[in-house]
Design an enzyme around this catalytic site. Structure first.
Site, short mmCIF file in Angstrom:
data_model
loop_
_atom_site.label_atom_id
_atom_site.label_comp_id
_atom_site.label_asym_id
_atom_site.label_seq_id
_atom_site.Cartn_x
_atom_site.Cartn_y
_atom_site.Cartn_z
N ARG A 85 0.84 -1.20 0.00
CA ARG A 85 0.00 0.00 0.00
C ARG A 85 0.87 1.25 0.00
O ARG A 85 1.80 1.37 0.79
CB ARG A 85 -0.90 0.01 1.24
N ARG A 94 -5.44 1.36 -5.01
CA ARG A 94 -4.64 0.78 -3.92
C ARG A 94 -4.71 -0.73 -3.92
O ARG A 94 -5.73 -1.31 -4.25
CB ARG A 94 -5.06 1.35 -2.58
N ASP A 97 -6.76 -1.41 1.32
CA ASP A 97 -7.16 -0.33 2.21
C ASP A 97 -7.90 -0.95 3.38
O ASP A 97 -8.86 -1.70 3.17
CB ASP A 97 -8.06 0.66 1.46
N ASP A 99 -9.76 0.25 6.93
CA ASP A 99 -10.22 1.40 7.72
C ASP A 99 -10.93 0.91 8.97
O ASP A 99 -11.85 0.09 8.88
CB ASP A 99 -11.21 2.26 6.92
#
Length: 174
Positions: A85, A94, A97, A99
């Site tokens: 990344r 990407r 990811d 989160d």
């Protein structure tokens, strides 16, 4: 003491599904973290980034963790780095990811980690998989499923037959 935590996963470069599955295994293998549920994988157009970005595969997982929110964030960033990344373009393509979207009992305005995630309530690619994983989930006092249907990207979302935890079997959640 453990807390529940929701982590969103996305990838639009490389072997998208394989990378998402590897990330879930890495989360589950982390001391102090247990992946307790996983959504089906959804496919979506890229939101916000460059116009020519490839489509994303997205999913969410629920964790039980003894770690702090910042420790979970550090684990997520380490897993992202292991998968190449880079953060060259805001909302750009990407390889992976991760989160931290929601952490039980925590509200944070810290710029390093805002909780709940400040844009989760308007992103169907987070909300719909979350609602499929946990139909009773709420965010900001509203049902996640309801928020998903109101999100601007909802029409561009397709629920797939793919799972980020294929070893668990079908359905995707535990």
């Amino acid at each position: 003491m453990t807390a529940r935590c929701v982590v969103a996963l996305g990838a639009n470069l490389g072997q998208r599904l394989t990378v998402l599955q590897q990330a879930v295994r890495a989360l589950d293998a982390t001391p102090g973290i247990s992946v307790t549920a996983a959504s089906p994988v959804v496919e979506t157009r890229a939101v916000g980034g460059p116009q020519d970005s490839p489509d994303y595969l997205n999913a969410v997982v629920e964790l039980r963790t003894r770690l702090t929110p910042f420790e979970v964030l550090a684990v997520c960033q380490s897993i992202e780095a292991e998968h190449g990344r880079t953060r060259d373009v805001r909302w750009g393509p990407r390889t992976l990811d991760l989160d931290v979207v929601w952490f039980e009992g925590v509200h944070s305005d810290d710029p390093r980690l805002q909780l709940p995630h400040p844009r989760a309530h308007e992103r169907a690619f987070v909300l719909e998989p979350w609602a499929l994983m946990d139909p009773r989930a709420h965010l900001h006092g509203r049902p996640v499923r309801e928020l998903a249907r109101e999100a601007p990207d909802f029409a561009d979302l397709t629920v797939t037959e793919q799972c980020v935890r294929p070893e668990v079997g079908s359905p995707c959640d535990t």
